[in-house]
Motif scaffolding. Structure first.
Motif, PDB file in Angstrom:
ATOM      1  N   HIS A  85     -39.175  13.464 -58.156  1.00 47.23           N
ATOM      2  CA  HIS A  85     -40.171  14.530 -58.258  1.00 47.23           C
ATOM      3  C   HIS A  85     -39.524  15.843 -58.719  1.00 47.23           C
ATOM      4  O   HIS A  85     -40.039  16.512 -59.634  1.00 47.23           O
ATOM      5  N   LEU A  86     -38.404  16.205 -58.112  1.00 47.00           N
ATOM      6  CA  LEU A  86     -37.767  17.484 -58.445  1.00 47.00           C
ATOM      7  C   LEU A  86     -37.198  17.483 -59.860  1.00 47.00           C
ATOM      8  O   LEU A  86     -37.279  18.498 -60.574  1.00 47.00           O
TER       9      LEU A  86
ATOM     10  N   LEU B   2     -38.337  20.238 -62.641  1.00 50.92           N
ATOM     11  CA  LEU B   2     -37.395  21.114 -63.324  1.00 50.92           C
ATOM     12  C   LEU B   2     -36.969  20.566 -64.691  1.00 50.92           C
ATOM     13  O   LEU B   2     -35.936  20.944 -65.238  1.00 50.92           O
ATOM     14  N   LEU B   3     -37.800  19.683 -65.234  1.00 46.66           N
ATOM     15  CA  LEU B   3     -37.694  19.230 -66.624  1.00 46.66           C
ATOM     16  C   LEU B   3     -36.384  18.518 -66.929  1.00 46.66           C
ATOM     17  O   LEU B   3     -35.868  18.578 -68.045  1.00 46.66           O
ATOM     18  N   LEU B   4     -35.840  17.797 -65.950  1.00 47.69           N
ATOM     19  CA  LEU B   4     -34.590  17.073 -66.144  1.00 47.69           C
ATOM     20  C   LEU B   4     -34.783  15.557 -66.210  1.00 47.69           C
ATOM     21  O   LEU B   4     -33.799  14.819 -66.318  1.00 47.69           O
TER      22      LEU B   4
ATOM     23  N   GLY C 268     -27.306  25.635 -68.837  1.00 52.52           N
ATOM     24  CA  GLY C 268     -28.602  25.892 -68.243  1.00 52.52           C
ATOM     25  C   GLY C 268     -29.128  24.698 -67.472  1.00 52.52           C
ATOM     26  O   GLY C 268     -29.710  24.845 -66.389  1.00 52.52           O
ATOM     27  N   GLN C 269     -28.910  23.501 -68.009  1.00 46.75           N
ATOM     28  CA  GLN C 269     -29.347  22.298 -67.302  1.00 46.75           C
ATOM     29  C   GLN C 269     -28.567  22.096 -66.014  1.00 46.75           C
ATOM     30  O   GLN C 269     -29.125  21.633 -65.009  1.00 46.75           O
TER      31      GLN C 269
ATOM     32  N   VAL D 284     -32.128  21.761 -58.110  1.00 47.84           N
ATOM     33  CA  VAL D 284     -32.611  20.484 -57.580  1.00 47.84           C
ATOM     34  C   VAL D 284     -31.818  20.088 -56.333  1.00 47.84           C
ATOM     35  O   VAL D 284     -32.389  19.713 -55.305  1.00 47.84           O
ATOM     36  N   CYS D 285     -30.484  20.172 -56.419  1.00 49.13           N
ATOM     37  CA  CYS D 285     -29.635  19.789 -55.286  1.00 49.13           C
ATOM     38  C   CYS D 285     -29.938  20.636 -54.055  1.00 49.13           C
ATOM     39  O   CYS D 285     -29.997  20.124 -52.938  1.00 49.13           O
TER      40      CYS D 285
END
Length: 266
Positions: free
Chosen positions: A133-134, A138-140, A154-155, A162-163
């Motif tokens: 979900h996270l 966050l578009l990863l 940036g990623q 996320v972590c």
């Protein structure tokens, strides 16, 4: 103010360098507070002190009414406070998903995970669902199977968020989340933080980008030489004499007609 986070009389020196001096700070639940100041003003040290990575020489830290200044960093996470780092370092042999899962393992207990207890298996399933979900939020998701070390700067910052969120914190502290980030990813980070706050997350953000501060923060706290010199709305920064002195020096602040734009560019 009903303080969710309260720092009282915090002080820290490294050798003969007094980095923080009698710092008092209050953050209300639901705020987005920008922590600002010139280089060397003590911002990162204060963040480290609050989150248990640096012990204070004096003072106290209370989170949700309980003292946390004597707790180790991992125990502070369990109280509901998490943080990110300015330069996140990612392992070379773990995928993005595996790094997110490892953050959950650190929170729930590595020994139970290694022993494969029923509770650990349930926790692993829950963690995988939350990580999925996270990473989507966050578009990863497109890079979830890539080595975490192969991500752009940036990623990596997005993965750091996320972590931190894997522990389900109620307060998130971020150290320069947009520094060196591509403008497209910067917009993604801004949108993600605004969504988190809308969901009830309290945010404290160390940042130099004044456009980001004006866009995201509801209040700014300014440090200079280890002391808090201002607490105000972002639109008041360029008119605050103590802030101008911090960034430009006393003489420049009183004689330079273009000081507002100079502070905005800091």
């Amino acid at each position: 103010m009903n303080a969710f986070l309260e720092v009282r009389g915090a002080a820290k020196a490294f050798g003969g360098n007094q980095v923080l001096s009698d710092v008092n700070l209050q953050i209300a639940q639901g705020e987005i507070v920008g922590l600002l100041g010139p280089n060397g003003s003590g911002k990162s040290t204060l963040l480290n002190l609050i989150t248990g990575f640096t012990p204070a020489d004096a003072g106290s830290v209370h989170f949700d009414g309980a003292p946390i200044e004597r707790l180790a960093a991992h125990r502070i996470v369990r109280t509901g406070m998490a943080r990110t780092f300015q330069l996140p370092s990612m392992p070379t042999k773990m995928s993005v998903m595996e790094v997110a899962m490892a953050a959950a393992t650190a929170h729930h207990g590595v020994w139970d995970t290694l022993l494969g207890t029923p509770g650990a298996r349930q926790a692993e399933g829950d963690a995988r669902e939350r990580a999925t979900h996270l990473l989507h939020e966050l578009l990863l998701t497109p890079v979830r199977d890539l080595p975490a070390s192969a991500l752009s700067g940036g990623q990596k910052k997005l993965l750091g968020i996320v972590c931190a969120l894997m522990a389900r914190p109620r307060m998130l502290l971020l150290d320069e989340p947009t520094a060196g980030v591509h403008p497209n990813l910067r917009r993604d980070i801004v949108a993600a933080l605004q969504r988190l706050n809308a969901q009830g997350m309290t945010l404290v953000i160390v940042e130099h980008d004044m456009h980001f501060i004006r866009e995201v923060c509801t209040r700014c706290v300014v440090l200079d030489r280890g002391e808090i010199v201002a607490s105000c709305r972002p639109d008041e920064l360029a008119r605050n004499e103590r802030v101008l002195q911090a960034y430009l020096g006393t003489a420049a602040a009183t004689t330079t007609p273009s000081t507002p734009s100079a502070v905005e560019a800091a």
